[in-house]
Write an enzyme that holds these catalytic residues in place. Structure first.
Site, PDB file in Angstrom:
ATOM      1  N   GLU A  79      -8.741 -46.378 -46.154  1.00  0.00           N
ATOM      2  CA  GLU A  79      -8.916 -45.265 -45.102  1.00  0.00           C
ATOM      3  C   GLU A  79      -9.163 -45.628 -43.665  1.00  0.00           C
ATOM      4  O   GLU A  79      -9.671 -46.823 -43.533  1.00  0.00           O
ATOM      5  CB  GLU A  79     -10.116 -44.453 -45.749  1.00  0.00           C
ATOM      6  CG  GLU A  79     -10.248 -43.449 -46.595  1.00  0.00           C
ATOM      7  CD  GLU A  79     -11.373 -42.769 -47.028  1.00  0.00           C
ATOM      8  OE1 GLU A  79     -12.504 -43.056 -46.435  1.00  0.00           O
ATOM      9  OE2 GLU A  79     -11.459 -42.067 -47.890  1.00  0.00           O
ATOM     10  N   ARG A 107     -21.386 -32.831 -60.134  1.00  0.00           N
ATOM     11  CA  ARG A 107     -22.810 -32.897 -60.679  1.00  0.00           C
ATOM     12  C   ARG A 107     -23.804 -32.278 -59.898  1.00  0.00           C
ATOM     13  O   ARG A 107     -23.415 -31.924 -58.576  1.00  0.00           O
ATOM     14  CB  ARG A 107     -23.348 -34.283 -61.105  1.00  0.00           C
ATOM     15  CG  ARG A 107     -23.150 -35.374 -59.914  1.00  0.00           C
ATOM     16  CD  ARG A 107     -23.929 -36.453 -60.259  1.00  0.00           C
ATOM     17  NE  ARG A 107     -23.580 -37.551 -59.024  1.00  0.00           N
ATOM     18  CZ  ARG A 107     -24.012 -37.733 -57.931  1.00  0.00           C
ATOM     19  NH1 ARG A 107     -25.123 -36.873 -57.514  1.00  0.00           N
ATOM     20  NH2 ARG A 107     -23.620 -38.772 -57.165  1.00  0.00           N
ATOM     21  N   LYS A 119     -11.760 -40.638 -56.843  1.00  0.00           N
ATOM     22  CA  LYS A 119     -11.496 -40.636 -55.520  1.00  0.00           C
ATOM     23  C   LYS A 119     -10.142 -40.149 -55.030  1.00  0.00           C
ATOM     24  O   LYS A 119      -9.782 -39.449 -54.220  1.00  0.00           O
ATOM     25  CB  LYS A 119     -11.921 -41.592 -54.671  1.00  0.00           C
ATOM     26  CG  LYS A 119     -13.579 -41.846 -54.996  1.00  0.00           C
ATOM     27  CD  LYS A 119     -14.188 -42.997 -54.076  1.00  0.00           C
ATOM     28  CE  LYS A 119     -15.626 -42.991 -54.188  1.00  0.00           C
ATOM     29  NZ  LYS A 119     -16.270 -43.322 -52.883  1.00  0.00           N
ATOM     30  N   HIS A 151     -24.649 -47.291 -46.471  1.00  0.00           N
ATOM     31  CA  HIS A 151     -23.864 -46.247 -46.989  1.00  0.00           C
ATOM     32  C   HIS A 151     -24.817 -45.511 -48.352  1.00  0.00           C
ATOM     33  O   HIS A 151     -24.001 -44.598 -48.940  1.00  0.00           O
ATOM     34  CB  HIS A 151     -22.637 -46.670 -47.831  1.00  0.00           C
ATOM     35  CG  HIS A 151     -21.873 -47.449 -46.649  1.00  0.00           C
ATOM     36  ND1 HIS A 151     -21.461 -47.011 -45.852  1.00  0.00           N
ATOM     37  CD2 HIS A 151     -21.372 -48.685 -46.859  1.00  0.00           C
ATOM     38  CE1 HIS A 151     -20.754 -48.023 -45.009  1.00  0.00           C
ATOM     39  NE2 HIS A 151     -20.674 -48.895 -45.907  1.00  0.00           N
TER      40      HIS A 151
HETATM   41  P1  ADP Z   1     -19.512 -43.929 -52.240  1.00  0.00           P
HETATM   42  O1  ADP Z   1     -19.083 -43.103 -53.435  1.00  0.00           O
HETATM   43  O2  ADP Z   1     -19.788 -45.328 -52.534  1.00  0.00           O
HETATM   44  O3  ADP Z   1     -20.969 -43.457 -51.906  1.00  0.00           O
HETATM   45  P2  ADP Z   1     -18.295 -42.693 -50.188  1.00  0.00           P
HETATM   46  O4  ADP Z   1     -16.860 -42.596 -49.989  1.00  0.00           O
HETATM   47  O5  ADP Z   1     -19.110 -41.221 -50.693  1.00  0.00           O
HETATM   48  O6  ADP Z   1     -18.841 -43.815 -51.155  1.00  0.00           O
HETATM   49  O7  ADP Z   1     -18.909 -42.945 -48.778  1.00  0.00           O
HETATM   50  C1  ADP Z   1     -20.299 -43.470 -48.621  1.00  0.00           C
HETATM   51  C2  ADP Z   1     -20.636 -43.606 -47.093  1.00  0.00           C
HETATM   52  O8  ADP Z   1     -19.588 -44.596 -46.568  1.00  0.00           O
HETATM   53  C3  ADP Z   1     -20.234 -42.390 -46.326  1.00  0.00           C
HETATM   54  O9  ADP Z   1     -21.206 -41.542 -46.413  1.00  0.00           O
HETATM   55  C4  ADP Z   1     -20.057 -42.982 -44.794  1.00  0.00           C
HETATM   56  O10 ADP Z   1     -21.375 -43.457 -44.612  1.00  0.00           O
HETATM   57  C5  ADP Z   1     -19.494 -44.191 -45.247  1.00  0.00           C
HETATM   58  N1  ADP Z   1     -17.738 -44.139 -44.972  1.00  0.00           N
HETATM   59  C6  ADP Z   1     -17.053 -43.700 -46.269  1.00  0.00           C
HETATM   60  N2  ADP Z   1     -15.685 -43.751 -45.844  1.00  0.00           N
HETATM   61  C7  ADP Z   1     -15.636 -43.788 -44.461  1.00  0.00           C
HETATM   62  C8  ADP Z   1     -14.628 -43.860 -43.526  1.00  0.00           C
HETATM   63  N3  ADP Z   1     -13.646 -43.586 -43.577  1.00  0.00           N
HETATM   64  N4  ADP Z   1     -15.200 -44.179 -42.203  1.00  0.00           N
HETATM   65  C9  ADP Z   1     -16.506 -44.309 -41.562  1.00  0.00           C
HETATM   66  N5  ADP Z   1     -17.458 -44.346 -42.760  1.00  0.00           N
HETATM   67  C10 ADP Z   1     -17.165 -43.996 -44.064  1.00  0.00           C
END
Ligand code: ADP
Length: 512
Positions: free
Chosen positions: A200, A292, A116, A235
């Site tokens: 973030e 992937r 990330k 999530h």
């Molecule tokens: P992971 O890899 O654990 O799935 P992600 O970064 O892909 O984590 O985020 C998964 C979910 O978390 C997103 O689809 C969203 O719902 C929520 N999310 C992630 N970052 C943020 C953010 N900065 N603000 C609000 N929601 C977030």
């Protein structure tokens, strides 16, 4: 083209890859753990090799065993599917060392874009907007608090090695920061062996919209439209659709071009997905890249008419992409439900066990990608995804109507599934209007009170049935003389796994 492909995965995705190989006339080899001896992916494969005991650490996560089977069975390529080792650069390297083509990006691109924080650096260099936050992992909670003081609360602590929503904590105020830091970091350490965190800004009511890209080894990179994945539980994606109800051609082009820029900057090849959050003003922010094939790839296939797995094989074999950006045409609308063996009325508790009966939907616009059959026992060892039900329609309303109709046709006996929940979500006026955001389902579930309402009825019936069966058992056998456990009432799972798990003080959803 390849002679023989090792499918280093299980369940519905192993079958999906097997189907593509078969259509292309390529031999395929399945692998299975002890728990998957009777699984459908093994039954459908012409050749299948055992790779060890049920725990994935001793089977599906063992690079040495996979490479050994690939060599001994004469495979010249390996498809990792999703999950397990799909984003593991060490597997891609081990393949290269053994002259086996890894069907995916190079290990270098995987490292550059799959991490990330590394991907955030690439995004900055490619001029792709991202959620405001740090580019580097933080050393301690005070640094996170300093960022939050500038950016404003709420903020989100995230695991550098994150995935599946683990190691993520929303923080509302400075007072909460130390505890949130400790929780997120220890969860990340436990889940990924890496407790590092970054931070973030927490976006208000964003949508999760992702871009499917494809890149060949001849310098061609294109985007295949977007998928909206805002219906999530904690999530985790639950329903995905393509196209997104809020993306117009201009936004699609802007997001698609940003995604292609990022993939190019990372030297990416094969299929990949760039995840973005889109705010209420339709600004988009890069979130992370999945290096992937995605679970939800079928909705893109349904609206583009492309077979992404076949494209993956072709591109990995060195063929150029058979189409250019101008040839990508999106037609109609597709929606996918992830069908799980779980009980939405009991805190989404997994419901493994024997499938006693099954009726599958069919008819216009319906696709079912699953990996189960009646008589098969859903194992307790893996993610309880049974499969994906996908509907296509000429527009969103028709896709919803077809999916609702298909969900009515679908039934599985012997285990609990989340099919009933999908019927209710798809009937919700907000969903039908496309007014969804990433916490929409969590809010919706919180509103449908666990204390009353029709959703609780099956659980009460189950309890009554268990009590009745126990009383019947006691009255016919006399106290303490019969078998040690009460017989299961019809439709009541007597899985010892479930009993054990219920007995355990805390049950952890494997997807959390
Ligand atoms: P992971 O890899 O654990 O799935 P992600 O970064 O892909 O984590 O985020 C998964 C979910 O978390 C997103 O689809 C969203 O719902 C929520 N999310 C992630 N970052 C943020 C953010 N900065 N603000 C609000 N929601 C977030």
């Amino acid at each position: 083209m390849f002679r023989k492909v090792l499918i280093a995965n299980r369940g519905e995705i192993a079958i999906r890859i097997l189907r593509a190989c078969r259509e292309m006339g390529i031999a395929a080899v399945a692998v299975y753990s002890d728990a998957d001896r009777a699984s459908l992916h093994v039954r459908l494969a012409a050749e299948a090799w055992p790779i060890g005991p049920a725990p994935s650490r001793e089977s599906y996560l063992r690079i040495d065993k996979l490479i050994d089977v690939a060599r001994r069975s004469g495979c010249d390529a390996l498809h990792p599917g999703y999950g397990f080792l799909a984003e593991n650069a060490a597997l891609a390297r081990a393949c290269a060392e053994n002259k086996i083509t890894f069907i995916g990006p190079s290990p270098e691109a995987m490292e550059k874009l799959g991490s990330k924080t590394a991907a955030r650096h690439v995004a900055r260099s490619a001029g792709v907007p991202m959620v405001p936050g740090t580019l580097e992992p933080l050393a301690e909670a005070t640094q996170a608090a300093a960022f939050a003081r500038d950016a404003g609360y709420p903020v989100l602590l995230k695991a550098v090695a994150g995935g599946g929503g683990k190691g993520m904590r929303r923080v509302e105020s400075e007072a909460e920061m130390p505890a949130a830091w400790r929780d997120a970091s220890s969860e990340a350490l436990n889940s990924f062996g890496d407790g590092r965190l970054y931070i973030e800004k927490y976006l208000h009511r964003p949508r999760h919209i992702e871009i499917q890209i494809f890149a060949d080894h001849h310098g061609n990179t294109l985007y295949l439209g977007e998928r909206e994945c805002s219906v999530q539980r904690r999530h985790q994606k639950v329903i995905e659709e393509a196209p997104s109800p809020v993306v117009d051609p201009a936004l699609r082009q802007a997001m698609g071009e940003a995604a292609v820029r990022l993939a190019r900057a990372g030297g990416y090849t094969n299929a990949g997905t760039l995840e973005f959050l889109v705010d209420v003003h339709r600004n988009f922010f890069f979130l992370e890249m999945n290096t992937r094939l995605q679970v939800e790839h079928p909705v893109t296939e349904m609206i583009t008419g492309l077979d992404l797995v076949k494209l993956q094989l072709r591109v990995a074999a060195g063929e150029p992409l058979p189409l250019g950006q101008q040839d990508v045409a999106l037609r109609g609308h597709a929606i996918e439900c992830r069908i799980y063996a779980e009980d939405p009325d009991n805190n989404f508790f997994p419901s493994p066990g024997k499938i006693l009966s099954r009726r599958v939907p069919a008819g216009p616009g319906i696709r079912l990608d699953d990996g189960v059959y009646p008589g098969w026992v859903v194992p307790t060892d893996y993610d309880p995804l049974l499969g994906k039900l996908i509907a296509w329609g000429t527009d969103r309303n028709e896709a919803i109507a077809r999916l609702r109709r298909a969900l009515e046709e679908y039934s599985v006996g012997g285990i609990k599934t989340n099919v009933g929940l999908f019927r209710r979500i798809l009937a919700d006026p907000d969903y039908v209007r496309g007014e969804i955001y990433t916490r929409w389902l969590d809010d919706w579930l919180a509103r449908s009170s666990p204390s009353a309402g029709p959703s609780q009825l099956p659980e009460s019936i189950e309890t009554v049935a268990v009590l009745a069966a126990a009383l019947f058992h006691l009255s016919s056998n006399g106290l303490g003389q019969g078998p040690s456990s009460a017989p299961a009432a019809p439709g009541v799972s007597a899985s010892p796994w479930k009993r054990e798990a219920r007995r355990a003080a805390v049950w952890r959803d494997p997807r959390e």
